[in-house]
Design a protein around this motif. Structure first.
Motif, PDB file in Angstrom:
ATOM      1  N   LEU A   1      -8.016  -0.646   4.599  1.00  0.00           N
ATOM      2  CA  LEU A   1      -6.598  -0.060   4.001  1.00  0.00           C
ATOM      3  C   LEU A   1      -5.914   0.560   5.105  1.00  0.00           C
ATOM      4  CD1 LEU A   1      -7.973   0.458   0.477  1.00  0.00           C
ATOM      5  CD2 LEU A   1      -6.613  -1.420   1.269  1.00  0.00           C
TER       6      LEU A   1
ATOM      7  N   GLU B   1      -2.534  -4.678  -2.114  1.00  0.00           N
ATOM      8  CA  GLU B   1      -2.929  -5.060  -0.704  1.00  0.00           C
ATOM      9  C   GLU B   1      -1.749  -5.533   0.012  1.00  0.00           C
ATOM     10  OE1 GLU B   1      -6.919  -6.195  -0.420  1.00  0.00           O
ATOM     11  OE2 GLU B   1      -7.752  -4.581  -1.105  1.00  0.00           O
TER      12      GLU B   1
ATOM     13  N   SER C   1      -3.541  -8.563   2.736  1.00  0.00           N
ATOM     14  CA  SER C   1      -2.304  -8.108   3.472  1.00  0.00           C
ATOM     15  C   SER C   1      -1.822  -9.431   4.475  1.00  0.00           C
ATOM     16  CB  SER C   1      -2.380  -6.948   4.370  1.00  0.00           C
ATOM     17  OG  SER C   1      -3.127  -7.291   5.503  1.00  0.00           O
TER      18      SER C   1
ATOM     19  N   PRO D   1       1.385  -0.794  -6.773  1.00  0.00           N
ATOM     20  CA  PRO D   1       1.133  -0.882  -5.426  1.00  0.00           C
ATOM     21  C   PRO D   1      -0.076  -1.841  -5.304  1.00  0.00           C
ATOM     22  CG  PRO D   1       0.833   1.291  -6.488  1.00  0.00           C
ATOM     23  CD  PRO D   1       1.526   0.485  -7.422  1.00  0.00           C
TER      24      PRO D   1
ATOM     25  N   GLU E   1       0.719  -1.266  -0.048  1.00  0.00           N
ATOM     26  CA  GLU E   1      -0.092  -0.267  -0.187  1.00  0.00           C
ATOM     27  C   GLU E   1       0.821   1.265  -0.054  1.00  0.00           C
ATOM     28  OE1 GLU E   1      -3.596   0.131   2.474  1.00  0.00           O
ATOM     29  OE2 GLU E   1      -2.803  -1.871   3.307  1.00  0.00           O
TER      30      GLU E   1
ATOM     31  N   ALA F   1      -5.764  -4.566   5.544  1.00  0.00           N
ATOM     32  CA  ALA F   1      -6.131  -4.884   4.125  1.00  0.00           C
ATOM     33  C   ALA F   1      -6.523  -6.417   3.990  1.00  0.00           C
ATOM     34  CB  ALA F   1      -5.650  -4.258   3.111  1.00  0.00           C
TER      35      ALA F   1
END
Length: 314
Positions: free
Chosen positions: A171, A69, A148, A67, A38, A145
């Motif tokens: 997020l 998660e 993640s 970019p 992120e 997220a």
């Protein structure tokens, strides 16, 4: 952290680099996409530095940082061929290799290097009611997220601690705002220390980090040595003293389809430009240690990467 036999083989690598290098990439021009994390996090900052250095050192490799998660999402991007490289926490990589949830089958991964230690940071308001894990029972907590590694580790953490929370999957930016506005009582973040946006938060909102190292033995008993006890240094964030937490290695991974010469080019860069691959905000607290680059367990080294390490070692 325990050094392995593979790590010991490179014990003198730093000394060997002064007069030892290997040839540059000579294959066809191609893109190299690095699935990162992120915005505002360490993954993306590192991947952007890596892409810039790779473009500078190897003009035929056109690298970009993507970019995402983070870890779980990065495994999927690498598996589907939508990213050439991905930054993945070691525990997520282990889950992917064995086909555990959230993955629907075994994901073949190879590694180019162990690049950094990630610090699990459970952030609360210093002026709030939470002083320990047990205080979070029933309270809203952002675990990170959905894609993640923090989210996976967060579920494991609270399960082993025996604390049931009202889990949210926000997020990073949204979680920071929610904590400041008291919409959540804690946010979990896995990244470098300090993380700039958390440091920024301390200018308006006093924060505290909860110590998590007491849960490490239970996590290691259940999942193996992918978890370490690490220290957040005193003063890493305004008003936050030193404390123990959970460390997880960051691995730079690829699929078996990555050409050996591309892997070797990236490894040469990791070794020879290590000091240039530390995001400015993390200088002094994080570094890329060439002595532990090959400590990628549980993910095996990519063959081209292994050959490059051997050549660089002389």
């Amino acid at each position: 952290m325990t050094l392995t036999r593979r790590t010991a083989l490179l014990g003198g690598l730093g000394l060997a680099l002064a007069g030892c290098s290997t040839a540059g990439y000579s294959g066809p021009e191609r893109t190299v996409t690095i699935a990162a994390g992120e915005r505002g996090g360490f993954y993306l900052a590192f991947a952007e530095l890596l892409a810039a250095e790779l473009n500078r050192a190897e003009p035929k490799l056109h690298a970009t940082a993507l970019p995402t998660e983070a870890s779980v999402a990065n495994v999927d991007l690498v598996r589907r061929g939508q990213a050439d490289l991905g930054l993945v926490l070691a525990d997520v990589a282990q889950t992917a290799l064995t086909g555990g949830s959230p993955f629907t089958g075994e994901v073949p991964l190879l590694a180019l290097g162990r690049v950094y230690e990630n610090y699990l940071q459970l952030v609360v308001r210093a002026d709030g009611p939470v002083r320990g894990l047990a205080d979070l029972a029933g309270r809203p907590v952002s675990l990170g997220a959905g894609g993640s590694g923090a989210a996976q580790l967060g579920e494991r953490l609270f399960a082993k601690a025996g604390v049931a929370v009202d889990a949210r999957h926000l997020l990073f930016d949204d979680a920071v705002r929610a904590l400041a506005a008291r919409r959540v009582d804690a946010m979990l973040w896995s990244g470098g220390v300090p993380t700039p946006k958390l440091a920024d938060l301390t200018r308006t909102t006093p924060i505290a980090l909860l110590p998590l190292d007491a849960v490490v033995p239970a996590l290691r008993a259940a999942y193996g040595p992918v978890y370490d006890q690490v220290q957040v240094p005193d003063g890493a964030y305004r008003g936050v003293g030193a404390l123990g937490t959970i460390g997880v290695a960051n691995l730079l991974v690829c699929s078996p389809a990555l050409p050996d010469d591309v892997a070797a080019a990236v490894v040469r860069l990791l070794v020879e430009r290590a000091t240039d691959l530390v995001p400015a905000e993390a200088v002094g607290t994080q570094f890329l240690d060439v002595r532990t680059l090959i400590g990628t367990q549980p993910v095996p080294l990519q063959p081209g990467a292994a050959a490059a390490y051997q050549a660089l070692h002389g």
